[in-house]
Scaffold this motif. Structure first.
Motif, mmCIF file in Angstrom:
data_model
loop_
_atom_site.group_PDB
_atom_site.id
_atom_site.type_symbol
_atom_site.label_atom_id
_atom_site.label_comp_id
_atom_site.label_asym_id
_atom_site.label_seq_id
_atom_site.Cartn_x
_atom_site.Cartn_y
_atom_site.Cartn_z
ATOM 1 N N VAL A 75 0.755 -1.139 0.090
ATOM 2 C CA VAL A 75 0.147 0.031 -0.067
ATOM 3 C C VAL A 75 0.796 1.319 -0.021
ATOM 4 C CG1 VAL A 75 -1.816 1.240 1.325
ATOM 5 C CG2 VAL A 75 -1.601 -1.217 1.283
ATOM 6 N N VAL A 76 0.604 2.107 -1.057
ATOM 7 C CA VAL A 76 1.395 3.498 -0.747
ATOM 8 C C VAL A 76 0.230 4.373 -0.732
ATOM 9 C CG1 VAL A 76 2.566 5.066 -2.440
ATOM 10 C CG2 VAL A 76 3.177 2.551 -2.479
ATOM 11 N N VAL A 77 0.241 5.409 0.471
ATOM 12 C CA VAL A 77 -0.557 6.291 0.728
ATOM 13 C C VAL A 77 0.114 7.667 0.143
ATOM 14 C CG1 VAL A 77 -1.831 7.582 2.586
ATOM 15 C CG2 VAL A 77 -1.413 4.985 2.695
ATOM 16 N N ILE A 78 -0.680 8.565 -0.491
ATOM 17 C CA ILE A 78 -0.389 9.779 -0.888
ATOM 18 C C ILE A 78 -1.599 10.751 -0.696
ATOM 19 C CG2 ILE A 78 0.897 8.686 -2.857
ATOM 20 C CD1 ILE A 78 -1.567 9.618 -4.894
ATOM 21 N N ALA A 79 -0.977 12.114 -0.694
ATOM 22 C CA ALA A 79 -1.820 13.110 -0.377
ATOM 23 C C ALA A 79 -2.325 13.794 -1.591
ATOM 24 C CB ALA A 79 -1.192 14.119 0.580
ATOM 25 N N LYS A 80 -3.284 14.880 -1.596
ATOM 26 C CA LYS A 80 -3.686 15.440 -2.549
ATOM 27 C C LYS A 80 -2.686 16.234 -3.423
ATOM 28 C CE LYS A 80 -7.279 18.844 -4.062
ATOM 29 N NZ LYS A 80 -6.415 19.903 -4.425
ATOM 30 N N ALA A 81 -1.867 16.555 -2.493
ATOM 31 C CA ALA A 81 -0.526 17.477 -2.942
ATOM 32 C C ALA A 81 0.053 16.692 -4.099
ATOM 33 C CB ALA A 81 0.345 17.906 -1.888
ATOM 34 N N ASP A 82 0.132 15.421 -3.891
ATOM 35 C CA ASP A 82 0.912 14.418 -4.600
ATOM 36 C C ASP A 82 0.414 14.549 -6.189
ATOM 37 O OD1 ASP A 82 3.169 13.283 -3.024
ATOM 38 O OD2 ASP A 82 1.452 12.290 -1.988
ATOM 39 N N LEU A 83 -1.073 14.487 -6.142
ATOM 40 C CA LEU A 83 -1.873 14.343 -7.334
ATOM 41 C C LEU A 83 -1.874 15.863 -8.028
ATOM 42 C CD1 LEU A 83 -4.824 12.141 -6.261
ATOM 43 C CD2 LEU A 83 -3.038 11.732 -7.750
ATOM 44 N N ASP A 84 -1.796 16.901 -7.213
ATOM 45 C CA ASP A 84 -1.599 18.275 -7.775
ATOM 46 C C ASP A 84 -0.334 18.280 -8.425
ATOM 47 O OD1 ASP A 84 -4.244 19.221 -6.928
ATOM 48 O OD2 ASP A 84 -3.375 19.874 -4.787
ATOM 49 N N ALA A 85 0.801 17.816 -7.716
ATOM 50 C CA ALA A 85 2.071 17.987 -8.207
ATOM 51 C C ALA A 85 2.187 17.290 -9.765
ATOM 52 C CB ALA A 85 3.296 17.430 -7.452
ATOM 53 N N CYS A 86 1.357 16.287 -9.687
ATOM 54 C CA CYS A 86 1.501 15.643 -11.153
ATOM 55 C C CYS A 86 0.905 16.440 -12.298
ATOM 56 C CB CYS A 86 0.451 14.436 -11.117
ATOM 57 S SG CYS A 86 0.985 12.724 -10.128
ATOM 58 N N LEU A 87 -0.171 17.248 -12.042
ATOM 59 C CA LEU A 87 -0.500 18.173 -13.099
ATOM 60 C C LEU A 87 0.521 19.280 -13.230
ATOM 61 C CD1 LEU A 87 -4.241 18.741 -12.309
ATOM 62 C CD2 LEU A 87 -3.165 17.206 -14.180
ATOM 63 N N VAL A 88 1.265 19.660 -12.242
ATOM 64 C CA VAL A 88 2.063 20.891 -12.332
ATOM 65 C C VAL A 88 3.265 20.513 -12.870
ATOM 66 C CG1 VAL A 88 3.165 22.639 -10.936
ATOM 67 C CG2 VAL A 88 0.771 22.213 -10.638
ATOM 68 N N ASN A 89 3.884 19.402 -12.669
ATOM 69 C CA ASN A 89 5.458 18.953 -12.581
ATOM 70 C C ASN A 89 5.613 17.807 -13.677
ATOM 71 O OD1 ASN A 89 5.809 20.953 -10.542
ATOM 72 N ND2 ASN A 89 5.934 19.191 -9.240
ATOM 73 N N ASN A 90 4.442 17.365 -14.112
ATOM 74 C CA ASN A 90 4.719 16.671 -15.138
ATOM 75 C C ASN A 90 5.239 16.918 -16.598
ATOM 76 O OD1 ASN A 90 4.739 14.406 -17.174
ATOM 77 N ND2 ASN A 90 2.852 13.510 -16.277
ATOM 78 N N PRO A 91 6.614 16.673 -16.826
ATOM 79 C CA PRO A 91 7.343 17.492 -17.852
ATOM 80 C C PRO A 91 6.609 16.939 -19.449
ATOM 81 C CG PRO A 91 8.475 15.576 -17.107
ATOM 82 C CD PRO A 91 7.701 15.666 -16.052
ATOM 83 N N TYR A 92 6.031 15.787 -19.382
ATOM 84 C CA TYR A 92 5.626 15.344 -20.471
ATOM 85 C C TYR A 92 4.335 15.986 -21.208
ATOM 86 C CZ TYR A 92 8.874 11.865 -19.442
ATOM 87 O OH TYR A 92 9.942 11.151 -19.122
ATOM 88 N N LEU A 93 3.575 16.522 -20.079
ATOM 89 C CA LEU A 93 2.467 17.484 -20.650
ATOM 90 C C LEU A 93 2.615 18.606 -21.183
ATOM 91 C CD1 LEU A 93 0.513 17.509 -17.297
ATOM 92 C CD2 LEU A 93 0.095 15.787 -18.870
ATOM 93 N N LYS A 94 3.895 19.132 -21.372
ATOM 94 C CA LYS A 94 4.403 20.290 -22.207
ATOM 95 C C LYS A 94 4.644 19.880 -23.606
ATOM 96 C CE LYS A 94 6.161 22.736 -18.168
ATOM 97 N NZ LYS A 94 7.196 21.835 -17.246
ATOM 98 N N GLU A 95 4.574 18.702 -23.997
ATOM 99 C CA GLU A 95 4.707 18.160 -25.387
ATOM 100 C C GLU A 95 3.679 18.287 -26.166
ATOM 101 O OE1 GLU A 95 6.335 14.245 -25.218
ATOM 102 O OE2 GLU A 95 7.939 14.617 -24.030
ATOM 103 N N LYS A 96 3.890 18.812 -27.541
ATOM 104 C CA LYS A 96 3.000 19.021 -28.432
ATOM 105 C C LYS A 96 2.609 17.462 -28.965
ATOM 106 C CE LYS A 96 2.226 21.414 -32.846
ATOM 107 N NZ LYS A 96 2.623 22.256 -33.952
ATOM 108 N N ASP A 97 1.210 17.432 -29.320
ATOM 109 C CA ASP A 97 0.679 16.281 -29.835
ATOM 110 C C ASP A 97 0.945 14.958 -28.697
ATOM 111 O OD1 ASP A 97 -0.278 17.534 -32.034
ATOM 112 O OD2 ASP A 97 1.467 17.220 -33.053
ATOM 113 N N LEU A 98 0.886 15.105 -27.443
ATOM 114 C CA LEU A 98 0.848 14.172 -26.683
ATOM 115 C C LEU A 98 -0.125 13.182 -26.609
ATOM 116 C CD1 LEU A 98 2.530 13.149 -24.155
ATOM 117 C CD2 LEU A 98 1.076 14.568 -22.906
ATOM 118 N N ASP A 99 0.154 11.945 -26.560
ATOM 119 C CA ASP A 99 -0.873 10.686 -26.485
ATOM 120 C C ASP A 99 -0.713 10.508 -24.805
ATOM 121 O OD1 ASP A 99 -2.436 8.521 -26.436
ATOM 122 O OD2 ASP A 99 -1.081 7.344 -27.729
#
Length: 182
Positions: A75-99
């Motif tokens: 079991v890995v327990v995470i906080a809402k901040a971990d999910l928020d960070a996924c949207l802000v810090n995921n470097p792949y989200l900046k790529e054009k035409d991302l699948d």
């Protein structure tokens, strides 16, 4: 009261470690967790408790699953901040035409060193890509999750951690649910 998200690894996969979500919900409510909410059958469980230590919450859930169902489930327990960070810090989200169907996030049991990416030996899993951000590893698969060496077992072995991986759709759905629960 604090809401935690427990990510259970390896339940209801290919007929192994089968646990019905309603039974899991009842089991966790019986040991004092409140507002127990599950998302899909693969082990995403929100619990509300006065306990603020995520490791302790994870231990209690793991222990109760073993007692009630006989399954040894990491079991890995995470906080809402971990999910928020996924949207802000995921470097792949900046790529054009991302699948986004090829985007995943591995959540680890501990905060990773910034140089832990070297331990993953990415040259062995190319053309898949990964970036480390705290207790998260952002993954972009070249083909898909079913045809890679960069899976949970590989991550756990190379980094000596407990890890569980969620696809991008699940990550965004869990964030929306977290916002509704708080």
């Amino acid at each position: 009261m604090i809401t935690h998200l427990a990510l259970l690894r390896g339940i209801n996969v290919s007929g192994h470690n089968m646990i019905k979500m309603e039974a899991l919900k009842t089991t966790l409510e019986n040991i004092g967790f409140q507002k127990v909410t599950t998302y899909i059958q693969s082990g995403n469980v929100f619990v509300t408790t006065e306990e603020d230590n995520p490791s302790k919450v994870g231990f209690l859930i793991k222990q109760e699953i073993f007692k009630a169902f006989g399954h040894e489930v990491p079991v890995v327990v995470i906080a809402k901040a971990d999910l928020d960070a996924c949207l802000v810090n995921n470097p792949y989200l900046k790529e054009k035409d991302l699948d986004t169907k090829k985007l995943y996030v591995a959540f680890t049991s501990i905060e990773l060193r910034s140089d832990a990416i070297n331990d993953l030996k990415m040259s062995q899993v190319k053309p898949d890509q990964a970036q480390i951000d705290g207790n998260r590893i952002y993954i972009k698969y070249a083909v898909g999750a079913g045809k890679t060496r960069l899976d949970q077992k590989y991550i756990e072995k190379k980094l000596n951690v407990t890890a569980t991986i969620r696809n991008w759709n699940t990550v965004t759905q869990l964030l929306a649910m977290y916002e509704d629960l708080e």
